[in-house]
Design a protein around this motif. Sequence first.
Motif, PDB file in Angstrom:
ATOM      1  N   SER A 217       7.135  -3.845  -2.958  1.00  0.00           N
ATOM      2  CA  SER A 217       7.014  -5.094  -2.756  1.00  0.00           C
ATOM      3  C   SER A 217       5.806  -5.528  -1.863  1.00  0.00           C
ATOM      4  N   LEU A 218       5.206  -6.685  -2.387  1.00  0.00           N
ATOM      5  CA  LEU A 218       4.054  -7.176  -1.744  1.00  0.00           C
ATOM      6  C   LEU A 218       4.405  -8.154  -0.638  1.00  0.00           C
ATOM      7  N   ILE A 219       3.961  -7.706   0.697  1.00  0.00           N
ATOM      8  CA  ILE A 219       3.925  -8.485   1.860  1.00  0.00           C
ATOM      9  C   ILE A 219       2.601  -9.522   2.007  1.00  0.00           C
ATOM     10  N   PHE A 220       1.514  -8.878   1.667  1.00  0.00           N
ATOM     11  CA  PHE A 220       0.324  -9.606   2.038  1.00  0.00           C
ATOM     12  C   PHE A 220      -0.774  -9.110   1.005  1.00  0.00           C
ATOM     13  N   LYS A 221      -1.486  -9.970   0.128  1.00  0.00           N
ATOM     14  CA  LYS A 221      -2.775  -9.417  -0.426  1.00  0.00           C
ATOM     15  C   LYS A 221      -4.023 -10.173   0.569  1.00  0.00           C
ATOM     16  N   ASN A 222      -5.077  -9.318   0.431  1.00  0.00           N
ATOM     17  CA  ASN A 222      -6.404  -9.527   1.006  1.00  0.00           C
ATOM     18  C   ASN A 222      -6.173 -10.124   2.622  1.00  0.00           C
TER      19      ASN A 222
END
Length: 123
Positions: A26-31
């Motif tokens: 599950s994505l928390i933060f991108k870039n």
Amino acid sequence: MKKFNKDIGSYGEDLALNYLKRNNYSLIFKNFRTSNGEIDIICKSKDIIVFIEVKSRYSYHFGTPGEAVTYYKQKQIINISKYFLFKYKLLNYNCRFDVIEIYFNNNNELYTINHIEDAFRAY
């Protein structure tokens, strides 16, 4: 040439993110950016926060994508991850540092993803 490399990197990050979602991350933060650098993708897998560096390449002329994650880059990612954990008060989690290599084919739109789990450690 610089824009081309940026486009390849962004496309590789999108492919890596789709791969991770298919594999129950599950994505928390991108870039996540700081003045000291960037972490490409921060995800959660079960109870582990995973900091992921994505490297995309069309050829092996300069080595594998994973070899581009040098000792200096590893230290940079580790320091940024410490800041991230402190900033968002995620201090009671185990962490892991992964590298996702993406190999593109010049002749068509095929690509290969190699996910290196626990690629380096923060000692």
